[in-house]
Design a protein around this motif. Structure first.
Motif, PDB file in Angstrom:
ATOM      1  N   GLY A 116      19.794  24.014  23.008  1.00 36.44           N
ATOM      2  CA  GLY A 116      19.698  24.821  21.795  1.00 36.44           C
ATOM      3  C   GLY A 116      20.827  24.536  20.826  1.00 36.44           C
ATOM      4  N   ARG A 117      22.044  24.372  21.354  1.00 35.79           N
ATOM      5  CA  ARG A 117      23.189  24.094  20.481  1.00 35.79           C
ATOM      6  C   ARG A 117      23.033  22.745  19.791  1.00 35.79           C
ATOM      7  NH1 ARG A 117      28.782  23.383  23.364  1.00 35.79           N
ATOM      8  NH2 ARG A 117      27.959  21.271  23.610  1.00 35.79           N
ATOM      9  N   PHE A 118      22.574  21.717  20.544  1.00 35.88           N
ATOM     10  CA  PHE A 118      22.381  20.398  19.951  1.00 35.88           C
ATOM     11  C   PHE A 118      21.329  20.435  18.842  1.00 35.88           C
ATOM     12  CE2 PHE A 118      23.768  18.685  24.281  1.00 35.88           C
ATOM     13  CZ  PHE A 118      25.068  18.480  23.851  1.00 35.88           C
ATOM     14  N   LEU A 119      20.248  21.185  19.072  1.00 37.60           N
ATOM     15  CA  LEU A 119      19.183  21.257  18.075  1.00 37.60           C
ATOM     16  C   LEU A 119      19.650  21.987  16.821  1.00 37.60           C
ATOM     17  CD1 LEU A 119      16.124  21.967  20.397  1.00 37.60           C
ATOM     18  CD2 LEU A 119      16.725  19.821  19.278  1.00 37.60           C
ATOM     19  N   GLU A 120      20.468  23.031  16.997  1.00 38.79           N
ATOM     20  CA  GLU A 120      20.995  23.748  15.839  1.00 38.79           C
ATOM     21  C   GLU A 120      21.916  22.858  15.019  1.00 38.79           C
ATOM     22  OE1 GLU A 120      22.905  27.225  17.274  1.00 38.79           O
ATOM     23  OE2 GLU A 120      21.046  28.273  17.811  1.00 38.79           O
ATOM     24  N   GLN A 121      22.681  21.996  15.716  1.00 37.79           N
ATOM     25  CA  GLN A 121      23.607  21.098  15.026  1.00 37.79           C
ATOM     26  C   GLN A 121      22.916  19.854  14.480  1.00 37.79           C
ATOM     27  OE1 GLN A 121      26.472  20.318  18.113  1.00 37.79           O
ATOM     28  NE2 GLN A 121      27.517  22.281  17.856  1.00 37.79           N
ATOM     29  N   ASP A 122      21.623  19.685  14.788  1.00 42.61           N
ATOM     30  CA  ASP A 122      20.868  18.504  14.368  1.00 42.61           C
ATOM     31  C   ASP A 122      21.548  17.220  14.838  1.00 42.61           C
ATOM     32  OD1 ASP A 122      18.724  17.223  13.207  1.00 42.61           O
ATOM     33  OD2 ASP A 122      19.654  17.062  11.232  1.00 42.61           O
ATOM     34  N   ALA A 123      22.025  17.251  16.090  1.00 46.29           N
ATOM     35  CA  ALA A 123      22.715  16.091  16.660  1.00 46.29           C
ATOM     36  C   ALA A 123      21.709  14.995  16.996  1.00 46.29           C
ATOM     37  CB  ALA A 123      23.475  16.507  17.921  1.00 46.29           C
ATOM     38  N   ASN A 124      22.106  13.735  16.779  1.00 45.61           N
ATOM     39  CA  ASN A 124      21.234  12.638  17.184  1.00 45.61           C
ATOM     40  C   ASN A 124      21.394  12.374  18.679  1.00 45.61           C
ATOM     41  OD1 ASN A 124      23.484  10.845  17.626  1.00 45.61           O
ATOM     42  ND2 ASN A 124      23.559  10.485  15.401  1.00 45.61           N
ATOM     43  N   LEU A 125      20.546  11.490  19.228  1.00 46.82           N
ATOM     44  CA  LEU A 125      20.527  11.297  20.673  1.00 46.82           C
ATOM     45  C   LEU A 125      21.823  10.691  21.192  1.00 46.82           C
ATOM     46  CD1 LEU A 125      16.864  10.096  21.310  1.00 46.82           C
ATOM     47  CD2 LEU A 125      17.812  12.399  21.431  1.00 46.82           C
ATOM     48  N   GLU A 126      22.464   9.815  20.419  1.00 43.50           N
ATOM     49  CA  GLU A 126      23.727   9.234  20.855  1.00 43.50           C
ATOM     50  C   GLU A 126      24.801  10.311  20.971  1.00 43.50           C
ATOM     51  OE1 GLU A 126      24.374   6.286  21.993  1.00 43.50           O
ATOM     52  OE2 GLU A 126      22.262   5.762  21.769  1.00 43.50           O
ATOM     53  N   GLU A 127      24.839  11.226  20.002  1.00 47.63           N
ATOM     54  CA  GLU A 127      25.808  12.325  20.059  1.00 47.63           C
ATOM     55  C   GLU A 127      25.523  13.243  21.244  1.00 47.63           C
ATOM     56  OE1 GLU A 127      26.670  12.731  15.246  1.00 47.63           O
ATOM     57  OE2 GLU A 127      25.096  13.930  16.203  1.00 47.63           O
ATOM     58  N   VAL A 128      24.234  13.465  21.528  1.00 44.95           N
ATOM     59  CA  VAL A 128      23.875  14.302  22.677  1.00 44.95           C
ATOM     60  C   VAL A 128      24.333  13.654  23.975  1.00 44.95           C
ATOM     61  CG1 VAL A 128      21.939  15.229  24.003  1.00 44.95           C
ATOM     62  CG2 VAL A 128      21.921  15.383  21.516  1.00 44.95           C
ATOM     63  N   ARG A 129      24.084  12.343  24.116  1.00 47.14           N
ATOM     64  CA  ARG A 129      24.506  11.646  25.337  1.00 47.14           C
ATOM     65  C   ARG A 129      26.022  11.705  25.511  1.00 47.14           C
ATOM     66  NH1 ARG A 129      20.730   7.745  23.327  1.00 47.14           N
ATOM     67  NH2 ARG A 129      18.769   7.776  24.521  1.00 47.14           N
ATOM     68  N   ALA A 130      26.751  11.461  24.436  1.00 50.12           N
ATOM     69  CA  ALA A 130      28.206  11.473  24.513  1.00 50.12           C
ATOM     70  C   ALA A 130      28.726  12.850  24.913  1.00 50.12           C
ATOM     71  CB  ALA A 130      28.798  11.048  23.167  1.00 50.12           C
ATOM     72  N   ALA A 131      28.153  13.898  24.337  1.00 51.61           N
ATOM     73  CA  ALA A 131      28.598  15.260  24.662  1.00 51.61           C
ATOM     74  C   ALA A 131      28.281  15.617  26.111  1.00 51.61           C
ATOM     75  CB  ALA A 131      27.947  16.257  23.709  1.00 51.61           C
ATOM     76  N   LEU A 132      27.118  15.192  26.590  1.00 53.00           N
ATOM     77  CA  LEU A 132      26.743  15.488  27.978  1.00 53.00           C
ATOM     78  C   LEU A 132      27.648  14.746  28.962  1.00 53.00           C
ATOM     79  CD1 LEU A 132      22.848  15.432  27.670  1.00 53.00           C
ATOM     80  CD2 LEU A 132      24.295  17.424  28.064  1.00 53.00           C
ATOM     81  N   LEU A 133      27.992  13.489  28.644  1.00 57.93           N
ATOM     82  CA  LEU A 133      28.903  12.734  29.505  1.00 57.93           C
ATOM     83  C   LEU A 133      30.283  13.376  29.526  1.00 57.93           C
ATOM     84  CD1 LEU A 133      27.932   9.050  28.602  1.00 57.93           C
ATOM     85  CD2 LEU A 133      27.550  10.218  30.781  1.00 57.93           C
ATOM     86  N   ALA A 134      30.749  13.838  28.357  1.00 63.06           N
ATOM     87  CA  ALA A 134      32.044  14.499  28.295  1.00 63.06           C
ATOM     88  C   ALA A 134      32.041  15.793  29.101  1.00 63.06           C
ATOM     89  CB  ALA A 134      32.419  14.782  26.839  1.00 63.06           C
TER      90      ALA A 134
END
Length: 320
Positions: free
Chosen positions: A265-283
């Motif tokens: 939900g947070r990623f969708l609200e921020q309109d993050a792209n898939l690369e940003e989502v992957r990086a955040a999940l790895l972190a």
């Protein structure tokens, strides 16, 4: 109330619908506007049961399509109303499984049990025998409004209406050609189209004026102006919606695979792209501390274990 989307996590979920239904005062009449290609059978069963428990009268209006799981929700209505150009479809439940032969057999047994529950609901509303309903489901049967009325799956017909939402129905093997044609040729809202065309024309005029000004004021080389779309047509809302849904599904799938579904939900609200989502999940994974349950034995010496020197000293006390 309205369900104008798929049933389940990517559309109208049971949790969201039950929350809206529960907010109504006890005994309030419910008019449910239904136009859906179906989706999660488990969400549909939960919505169906909640409507059946509701103390007030429930009227279901099938504004366009009630297919698959959505048709089971419709069966919860005390009265089911269909415009003459609406459709209702029932079929066997389906599922995906990957694993051993035992996994496959377990899935088949689960689908048989789910079908039994659905058959009971369709039979109770239509008055047809479970055997008849089971055969209709097995052959993926589509009913227009008149057929649904004749078979007991609808109670009242009304004047035709314009299908208000378009869905991808190619996944169904027996979709009526008249419905496929109607969905494929359904025009966009005329007012919206005219407004968008006017905006596109204004933008094209502005670009042309800008280019003329550049030619008149200087012979020096200028940076090329960004060209408008070749056709000058507005973007297709259906394509934009499809792209947005695909992106949302990809984000949700990534979060589930990473064991962090609550972050979607947070990623969708921020309109993050898939690369940003992957990086955040790895972190997040790198920062997370391992969760060790005390009832599972862990490798290495327990923190409660006593040193061997202490054990030996207490066991073999020196004499004298």
């Amino acid at each position: 109330m309205a369900i104008y989307d798929e049933i389940g996590a990517y559309g109208v979920s049971a949790k969201g619908f039950l929350s809206e239904l529960g907010a109504l005062p006890e005994g309030t009449p419910v008019d449910l506007r239904l136009n859906s290609p179906g989706g999660s059978v488990f969400d549909a069963v939960a919505i169906h049961n909640a409507l059946k428990r509701h103390a007030g009268p429930v009227t279901v209006w099938i504004d366009g399509i009630a297919a698959s799981a959505a048709s089971y929700i419709a069966m919860a209505g005390d009265e089911i109303v269909m415009p003459e150009n609406a459709f209702l479809m029932i079929h066997d439940p389906a599922g995906l499984v990957m694993g051993t032969a035992e996994d496959m057999r377990a899935m088949a047994e689960a689908l048989d049990k789910v079908k039994g529950s659905l058959v009971a609901g369709y039979a109770a509303k239509s008055g047809r025998s479970p055997e008849e309903v089971s055969a209709l489901m097995a052959s993926e049967t589509w009913f227009d409004a008149a057929d649904a009325m004749a078979q007991g799956f609808a109670d009242r017909l009304v004047e035709p209406v314009r299908i208000a939402a378009r869905f991808e129905i190619s996944r169904f093997r027996n979709a009526p050609p008249v419905l496929v044609d109607a969905i494929e040729t359904e025009p966009e809202n005329d007012d919206d189209t005219e407004g968008a065309s006017a905006e596109a024309t204004d933008e094209a005029d502005q670009v042309a004026d800008s280019e003329d000004d550049q030619d008149a004021t200087s012979d020096a080389p200028q940076l090329p102006a960004e060209a408008p779309p070749p056709s000058g047509a507005p973007p297709d809302p259906a394509a934009i919606r499809s792209e947005a849904i695909g992106h949302a599904r990809a984000v949700i799938d990534l979060c589930r695979l990473a064991g962090q579904p609550q972050m979607a939900g947070r990623f969708l609200e921020q309109d993050a792209n898939l690369e940003e989502v992957r990086a955040a999940l790895l972190a997040a994974k790198a920062e997370a501390e391992p969760e060790i349950a005390p009832h599972h034995p862990q490798p290495g010496r327990s923190s409660a274990a006593r040193p061997w020197g202490e054990i030996v000293a207490r066991t073999f006390k020196p004499k004298g």
